[in-house]
Design an enzyme around this catalytic site. Structure first.
Site, PDB file in Angstrom:
ATOM      1  CG  ASP A 215     -20.080  -2.022 -37.485  1.00  0.00           C
ATOM      2  OD1 ASP A 215     -21.139  -2.414 -36.974  1.00  0.00           O
ATOM      3  OD2 ASP A 215     -19.499  -0.975 -37.143  1.00  0.00           O
ATOM      4  CG  ASP A 254     -22.131  -2.975 -33.887  1.00  0.00           C
ATOM      5  OD1 ASP A 254     -23.300  -2.561 -33.866  1.00  0.00           O
ATOM      6  OD2 ASP A 254     -21.163  -2.247 -33.632  1.00  0.00           O
ATOM      7  CG  ASP A 258     -22.255   0.728 -38.926  1.00  0.00           C
ATOM      8  OD1 ASP A 258     -23.287   0.234 -39.439  1.00  0.00           O
ATOM      9  OD2 ASP A 258     -22.077   0.781 -37.696  1.00  0.00           O
ATOM     10  NE  ARG A 313     -29.046   1.100 -35.741  1.00  0.00           N
ATOM     11  CZ  ARG A 313     -28.061   1.070 -34.864  1.00  0.00           C
ATOM     12  NH1 ARG A 313     -26.871   0.613 -35.248  1.00  0.00           N
ATOM     13  NH2 ARG A 313     -28.222   1.480 -33.620  1.00  0.00           N
TER      14      ARG A 313
END
Length: 435
Positions: A215, A254, A258, A313
């Site tokens: 990430d 990815d 996060d 997301r």
């Protein structure tokens, strides 16, 4: 001349002119860019989201002169992070740092051959029943480990990372804010790391999938983190540029940001997230172990961010009390959903604006992953106030969601009218806006 009034603030647009004037009045809290003269010493204002709770977030504001670094290369950046453990620090990033300047071949383990990998695990040969194993998979894993060691940078407690001017950024890196407290990341263009060695998993879905790591920024078990005025992007390598193998996209990205594994008290404000798939995940698992780690944590505030043509997301939430307000979403192109409601999540989504392409139903803005309540109020779609929950439940009754997340956010220094947001965030959100 048009005037839009929002809670005491007046935005004035000079139509037909290159000049756009934004006047903010009637509020004790000015735009974040106006706090303090020294950008490197600025701290999160009181009351600005979850990261202001308790001790607040000051990053490296207490650093002495010896611990203020200006870096121009990836190597200098990592050295500044590692120097003098325990000392507060400010790291000023000048220009663009490239964590993968040497290219993917620099990480390849001896004997790794991607053509051989494709031949060995071709579904026509390997099938779809078992995960891959064998010499080439072992060499792929060794290559991936070498890349991880080269591109991951671990940010210590009491640190401010800040870009200098308009052109500051980092490409190909994964910033790890792991197990620390009191970190600020501002004014950086962060190009998502490109996984050189994705793993083929034939058991993932009906036709298998390529799975990637890394990430852009990971907040892992850390507290008091402020991520502000950054631009997160796939940059030179959008998903549309990636090849396909075995009939599936060779996914090399990815997440962009996060927030996972017991992380807590995070504010992400005035950022741009653009043209990415799996954008922002809060809580990484539904498992009992994750619940033990995450329950009562993952308190995150997202405000005045621009989510520009992201697929999904934005965010997806598990467990946490997440306040998502005053964000602007541009929905078009490949799209799955914006706000994901997951296990034990308590998502409040209020005062947001959505510019939705006519080919996309507003019912898709919400996505039910698990049965958790959600608060939605005063959200606007294409300039009109829209009850996101009612629209979702009406059009997708098989995934009906319950109202009322069960808590009321109070850490909001300013709340703008949603119809002001399209212009406001385009003027002020993202890297290069701070001086």
């Amino acid at each position: 001349m048009h005037h839009m009034r929002a809670q005491g603030r007046v935005m004035t647009a000079l139509v037909g002119s290159t000049a756009l004037v934004l006047a903010v009045t009637g509020t004790a809290q000015a735009h974040p860019a106006q706090h303090g003269k020294d950008l490197a010493r600025q701290t999160l204002p009181a009351g600005d989201g979850w990261a202001s709770e308790g001790t607040g977030t000051t990053g490296g504001a207490a650093a002495d002169a010896e611990h203020v670094y200006t870096v121009t290369t990836w190597e200098e950046f990592r050295a500044a992070l590692a120097a003098d453990p325990g000392a507060p620090r400010v790291i000023r990033v000048k220009g663009t740092l490239d964590a993968t300047a040497a290219g993917c071949s620099a990480f390849e383990a001896e004997g790794y051959d991607f053509d051989r990998y494709l031949a060995d695990y071709d579904p026509a040969v390997w099938g779809y029943e078992n995960t891959v194993s064998g010499p080439q998979e072992d060499l792929r894993a060794a290559s991936a480990k070498a890349q991880a060691e080269a591109i991951q940078a671990f940010v210590p407690s009491n640190t401010t990372l800040v870009g200098v001017g308009r052109g500051a950024g980092i490409t190909g890196a994964s910033l790890q804010i792991k197990g620390v407290d009191n970190v600020i990341v501002r004014n950086l263009t962060l190009e998502a790391p490109l996984d050189c060695f994705p793993q083929w998993d034939p058991t993932d879905g009906e036709s298998g999938a390529w799975n990637s790591e890394y990430d852009g920024v990971v907040v892992y078990g850390s507290t008091h983190v402020w991520v502000d005025h950054n631009t997160f992007t796939d940059g030179r390598y959008p998903d549309s540029s990636l090849p396909e193998y075995y009939g599936e996209i060779y996914q090399q990205h990815d997440g962009l940001l996060d927030i996972v594994r017991g992380a807590d008290l995070v504010t992400a404000s005035w950022n741009v997230f653009t043209e990415h798939d799996k954008t922002l995940m809060i809580g990484n698992s539904d498992s009992a172990g994750a619940g033990a780690t995450d329950r009562g944590k993952l308190r995150v505030t997202l405000h005045h961010n621009l989510f520009d043509k992201v697929v999904e997301r934005a965010p997806r939430v598990r467990f946490g009390q997440v306040d998502t307000y005053n964000n602007h979403y541009v929905v078009g192109g490949p799209y799955v959903y914006s706000l994901g409601i997951g296990a034990e999540s308590q998502l409040v989504a209020e005062h947001n604006s959505f510019a939705v392409d006519r080919s996309v139903s507003p019912a898709l803005i919400l996505k039910k992953w698990k049965d958790s309540p959600v608060t939605t109020a005063n959200n606007y779609v294409n300039g009109r106030k829209t009850d996101l929950l009612a629209v979702h439940n009406s059009e997708i009754p098989e995934e009906a969601l319950r109202p009322d997340a069960g808590w009321t956010p109070v850490l909001r220094p300013r709340v703008d009218h949603p119809n002001v947001l399209p212009l406001l965030v385009r003027l002020y959100a993202g890297a290069g806006r701070l001086r």
